[in-house]
Write an enzyme that holds these catalytic residues in place. Structure first.
Site, PDB file in Angstrom:
ATOM      1  N   ASP A 176       0.676  -1.096   0.027  1.00  0.00           N
ATOM      2  CA  ASP A 176       0.172   0.233   0.091  1.00  0.00           C
ATOM      3  C   ASP A 176       0.919   1.188   0.229  1.00  0.00           C
ATOM      4  OD1 ASP A 176      -2.237   1.708  -0.050  1.00  0.00           O
ATOM      5  OD2 ASP A 176      -3.134   0.411   1.682  1.00  0.00           O
ATOM      6  N   ASP A 231      -9.808   3.376  -4.136  1.00  0.00           N
ATOM      7  CA  ASP A 231      -9.781   2.750  -3.565  1.00  0.00           C
ATOM      8  C   ASP A 231     -11.612   2.661  -3.560  1.00  0.00           C
ATOM      9  OD1 ASP A 231      -9.034   2.274   0.411  1.00  0.00           O
ATOM     10  OD2 ASP A 231      -8.226   1.968  -1.518  1.00  0.00           O
TER      11      ASP A 231
END
Length: 673
Positions: A176, A231
């Protein structure tokens, strides 16, 4: 929370792509505009992720809640085997954030949470491996991961953490982008690539920097897949916005290096099964990773039917590794085609709009050679037909027809493809007859014989044919057209109602075919005369990037009613609509209204964040728009002439820079009729 994906090493050069291709206000461009030069193949490949990774990740269904634990992970592995998902190609069972303790041990090592994973990660990996599956894990290319609890990230610990992952038997790393301390993205992600390579263990490497640094331009020799967007959320607006950003990047994808538009939401409950089929279809035609994001222990049969559709999965997993490209896009009607290794084409007819649409293309347009006829396989209905070259269907709202078309000499073995359609407005006032015309059109090279049509509506509705409903033969390119009078009973509440158009026919070889298209009619009320606040009027449809559209408050992103007073530039408005890009709200105006007015802008509640653009559409024509608006700007007046329009649509886009804190207000929005 953000998401990464996995790893492997490759050295390759990506050819330059014109900047205008990537994201023109979030809209994909037609394939004809794409560059003809392909990026060069990797000069050094490790053989990993030669097709897009398939598996599971817990984040979309559990986030950091307590149900994410060893029992869940093992349960998912069991279900992969028991339900046939492993046989369908799903391979990776991936852990997301919150698997570790917030602090490293005295030696600087990561420590699995003993409550969630009492036997440690290696034991979980061993269990998953015993099922013939693989285990994935998560960390961030920063000092901490994305969760607010502050779990340790790998920045500065890359080699130690990579070795731990390898020792545990990890097969996939999602890396991430949070708390990255401003370190150059390429440097951060390349360091972890090298650390993973140093372990000697084959680990798929998923780069999750959200597309911020255009990883498609540099990451093909760094990771096996890279996130192209922020996202995903479990709603139509979020899925659609991500789809539009990922589609133009087709030239960058291929075996071992994939565009990743984020994980699947199928089965999480925020969309309809029709929308989830579109989600799964479009991710498959884009050769996207297929990572299940729902808790399969609670999944419905309909969810398994979508996730386990092997014909659709075969499109995603085709070894040629081409990402589907946009053939056409107009008015919410998308045609996306994907070249397959066997020479066939997968074709998605995708309808982003809120009403059924006819979407069409041709065998020539999708790149097939000229031939007398083609075989067309419907990948959701699992039926084969012949077509003379037209690929066309009436596609339900938010639906996708996914077919595979090939130049096949055996086409005559299949019945002709028949298209069902309905002309006339699906908007009707209760108690007033509406005239609709159905068409049953032969797209095949062979004639359709003994053709009949039937239209049906809800119980209590009157549906009468006012012209013929049968034909002995319908030749290639011809139609059986039937006029219908449809009346919703007086007093029918406003809203959407299901209509069903059915056709039956026989092929020249005697095969009987029954075809059905679900359609929608909306019962509407005439708009009130005078000037009304749009925040107080019923809408036909509303889609929103996060949470529901709010009446007379700002958008709160979650449950209905969680917004705040609409505030732009310090000015508070008592009326209007609070939305979040990408958003569209439609109103029935019945050709009786003249103007729409509003003061528009980014709501103050997100501080300095948020960039949006506003549009007003009248029956499919854009009649007013703003440029890109930011939080620093005061409200802008917006007026549109909507004279003669039956439907008015208020649209908010992300301003072309991705969806992030895009709280938009239609302050004091009014309709004059």
């Amino acid at each position: 929370m953000r998401h990464p994906h996995t790893r492997t090493t490759r050295r390759r050069v990506v050819g330059a792509l014109t900047a205008g291709l990537l994201c023109a206000a979030g809209l994909a461009v037609p394939a004809a505009a794409a560059p003809t030069a392909e990026p060069a193949a990797p000069t050094l490949a490790d053989g990993l992720a030669l097709t897009p990774p398939m598996g599971f990740n817990n984040w979309n269904s559990t986030h950091c809640r307590a149900e994410f634990n060893e029992s869940m992970v093992k349960g998912i592995a069991d279900i992969f085997v028991e339900k046939g998902l492993k046989d369908a190609g799903y391979q990776y069972v991936n852990l997301d954030d919150c698997w570790a303790l917030p602090s490293r041990d005295a030696d600087g090592k990561l420590v699995p949470d003993p409550v969630r994973f009492p036997n440690g990660i290696k034991a979980v990996a061993d269990y998953v491996h015993s099922k013939g599956l693989k285990l994935g894990i998560y960390t961030s290319a920063g000092t901490k991961t994305c969760n607010s609890a502050g779990f340790p990230g790998a920045l500065g610990h890359e080699y130690s953490d990579a070795q731990q992952f390898a020792d545990w038997g990890v097969d996939y790393l999602k890396y991430d982008n949070c708390n990255n301390q401003g370190v150059d993205a390429k440097l951060r992600y390349t360091t972890m690539r090298d650390a993973l390579e140093a372990t000697g263990r084959p680990i798929v490497y998923s780069i999750c920097e959200w597309g911020q640094n255009k990883p498609w331009e540099w990451a093909a020799d760094v990771g096996h897949l890279w996130r192209t967007t922020g996202d995903i959320s479990d709603n139509w607006g979020s899925m659609l916005g991500i789809l539009k950003k990922n589609l133009p990047l087709a030239p960058y994808a291929g075996p071992g290096h994939w565009n990743d538009p984020d994980m699947l939401e199928v089965g999480n409950g925020g969309m309809t099964d029709t929308e989830y089929r579109s989600h799964f279809s479009m991710w498959s035609i884009m050769a996207a990773p297929l990572l299940i994001g729902s808790d399969l222990r609670k999944a419905t049969p309909a969810t398994f039917d979508i996730l386990d559709n092997k014909e659709v999965i075969a499109v995603d997993q085709d070894p040629l590794g081409k990402q589907g490209a946009v053939v056409s896009s107009e008015g919410g009607r998308w045609v996306v085609a994907k070249e397959m290794k066997d020479g066939s084409r997968a074709v998605a007819l995708f309808n982003e709009s809120g009403t059924a649409q006819r979407i069409a293309t041709t065998a020539k347009a999708i790149g097939l050679p000229e031939t007398p006829a083609y075989t067309l396989r419907d990948l959701w209905q699992h039926n084969s037909y012949n077509t003379a070259g037209t690929i066309s269907a009436t596609v339900p709202a938010h639906g996708t027809v996914l077919v595979r078309v090939s130049a096949d000499r055996k086409w005559a073995a299949y019945p002709p493809a028949v298209e069902l359609g309905l002309d006339g407005s699906p908007l009707m006032e209760a108690g007033k007859p509406a005239t609709l015309t159905s068409a049953v059109t032969d797209l095949g090279r062979s004639p359709a014989l003994h053709v009949s049509a039937k239209l049906s509506g809800p119980e209590g509705w009157t549906v009468k044919a006012t012209s013929r409903t049968t034909s002995a033969v319908v030749p290639t390119g011809h139609s059986l057209r039937t006029t219908w009078s449809v009346t919703a009973p007086q007093g029918t509440p406003t809203g959407s109602y299901d209509l069903t158009l059915k056709a039956s026919y026989r092929s020249p070889t005697g095969v009987r075919v029954d075809s059905t298209v679900p359609l929608t009619a909306s019962v509407v009320v005439p708009p009130p005369s005078g000037t009304s606040g749009l925040g107080d009027l019923p809408w036909l449809s509303a889609t929103n990037g996060y949470g529901p559209v709010e009446r007379n408050t700002s958008n709160g992103e979650s449950a209905a009613g969680d917004g705040h007073p609409i505030t732009i530039g310090g000015v508070v408005y008592g009326k209007g609509l609070g939305v979040h890009a990408e958003s569209a709200v439609e109103y029935y105006t019945g050709k009786a209204c003249r103007t729409v007015t509003a003061d528009v802008g980014v709501d103050d509640e997100k501080g300095a964040n948020g960039t949006v653009a506003f549009e007003i559409w009248a029956d499919g024509t854009k009649v007013a728009s703003t440029g890109v608006l930011t939080n620093s700007m005061p409200a802008q007046p917006l007026t549109a002439d909507v004279t003669g329009a039956q439907v008015v649509r208020l649209v908010v886009t992300d301003g072309g820079d991705g969806i992030d804190s895009d709280h938009a207000d239609w302050a004091n929005a009014q309709l004059t009729c």
